[in-house]
Write a protein that holds these residues in place. Sequence first.
Motif, mmCIF file in Angstrom:
data_model
loop_
_atom_site.group_PDB
_atom_site.id
_atom_site.type_symbol
_atom_site.label_atom_id
_atom_site.label_comp_id
_atom_site.label_asym_id
_atom_site.label_seq_id
_atom_site.Cartn_x
_atom_site.Cartn_y
_atom_site.Cartn_z
ATOM 1 N N GLU A 1 0.849 -1.185 0.000
ATOM 2 C CA GLU A 1 0.000 0.000 0.000
ATOM 3 C C GLU A 1 0.885 1.235 0.000
ATOM 4 N N ASP A 2 0.529 2.224 -0.814
ATOM 5 C CA ASP A 2 1.290 3.464 -0.921
ATOM 6 C C ASP A 2 0.415 4.647 -0.518
ATOM 7 N N ARG A 3 1.045 5.619 0.104
ATOM 8 C CA ARG A 3 0.385 6.882 0.423
ATOM 9 C C ARG A 3 1.312 8.016 0.004
ATOM 10 N N MET A 4 0.799 8.965 -0.747
ATOM 11 C CA MET A 4 1.620 10.062 -1.255
ATOM 12 C C MET A 4 1.133 11.397 -0.733
ATOM 13 N N CYS A 5 2.078 12.287 -0.467
ATOM 14 C CA CYS A 5 1.746 13.648 -0.065
ATOM 15 C C CYS A 5 2.909 14.551 -0.463
ATOM 16 N N ALA A 6 2.686 15.840 -0.396
ATOM 17 C CA ALA A 6 3.733 16.811 -0.721
ATOM 18 C C ALA A 6 3.982 17.712 0.477
ATOM 19 N N ARG A 7 5.230 18.124 0.645
ATOM 20 C CA ARG A 7 5.593 19.063 1.703
ATOM 21 C C ARG A 7 6.907 19.720 1.332
ATOM 22 N N LEU A 8 7.415 20.575 2.218
ATOM 23 C CA LEU A 8 8.706 21.213 1.984
ATOM 24 C C LEU A 8 9.828 20.330 2.518
ATOM 25 N N ALA A 9 10.942 20.332 1.838
ATOM 26 C CA ALA A 9 12.083 19.512 2.237
ATOM 27 C C ALA A 9 12.680 20.010 3.539
ATOM 28 N N THR A 10 13.112 19.070 4.364
ATOM 29 C CA THR A 10 13.870 19.420 5.551
ATOM 30 C C THR A 10 15.295 19.793 5.131
ATOM 31 N N GLY A 11 16.061 20.319 6.059
ATOM 32 C CA GLY A 11 17.442 20.671 5.755
ATOM 33 C C GLY A 11 18.259 19.478 5.303
ATOM 34 N N CYS A 12 18.093 18.327 5.994
ATOM 35 C CA CYS A 12 18.848 17.119 5.629
ATOM 36 C C CYS A 12 18.428 16.611 4.262
ATOM 37 N N GLU A 13 17.129 16.623 3.989
ATOM 38 C CA GLU A 13 16.650 16.171 2.683
ATOM 39 C C GLU A 13 17.175 17.065 1.569
ATOM 40 N N SER B 1 12.547 23.679 -0.660
ATOM 41 C CA SER B 1 12.001 23.183 -1.925
ATOM 42 C C SER B 1 10.866 22.202 -1.654
ATOM 43 N N ALA B 2 9.898 22.179 -2.543
ATOM 44 C CA ALA B 2 8.798 21.225 -2.421
ATOM 45 C C ALA B 2 9.276 19.838 -2.834
ATOM 46 N N VAL B 3 8.851 18.815 -2.101
ATOM 47 C CA VAL B 3 9.202 17.434 -2.420
ATOM 48 C C VAL B 3 7.949 16.567 -2.317
#
Length: 246
Positions: free
Chosen positions: A186-198, A208-210
């Motif tokens: 099962e997959d779940r997708m969402c969008a958010r802003l990248a953390t510093g490490c990402e 940046s949006a990821v």
Amino acid sequence: MPRIEEAQPKYLQIAHYIRDQILRGDLRPGDEVPSERQLASDWGVSRPTAARSLEALSHHGLVEKRQGSGTYVRGLAVNRRARELYGRARQTGKIYTPGEYAVITSAGWLEAPAHVAEALALAPGTQAVHRRRVTKNASGPITLSTSWFGPEVGERAPRLRDPDRIREGTLMYVESQTGRQGSYAEDRMCARLATGCEAADLELSVGSAVLIVHHVVYDLQDRPLEFSEATYPPGRWAFEQGYPIG
């Protein structure tokens, strides 16, 4: 010679035809796609219709226009859904395509974060095994992902705790060590802003949006076997999904 069907707008039929050529690899990054004039001639449509098909491809990030030169396939990696990755691993023994490689940035025991513990049906505070990797190709980072496994799996599959690559893929290795076979996911997708490490791992600007994908694999007894969290950078990925309606 391609033919127009009346069931779908003409510009979309042309766009989908070229899209399929790109996804199959018939048209590769840097290749020039047919011009408006050529499309209009090949498909028997007007120039505005041909132009609209190229605009649709550009809108989906598959091609880019170069002023005074033409329209070219972008250097865009198209995401293979997990089932395709598993299929590749089972058929070839390798999970990555030529030119792709993974760098394991950390591996071992950690306390499972709350959302990981919930996905793996673990008690809060349970130690779990993680594998964090950045997948790259010649163009740079493609994805950042972390796989998590419960303590039973971690004990029976010791290579999960080693930062060396598992060339056949983690799921096939886990299946061979535990006797538990992946049945469905099962997959779940969402969008958010990248953390510093990402942002650092994916070579992005902070903020940046990821795209985030949570992926849970279940075994034949409907028990969670693996949880993974993948972070995809903008502008490098397109997700394709086809399904019947009606």
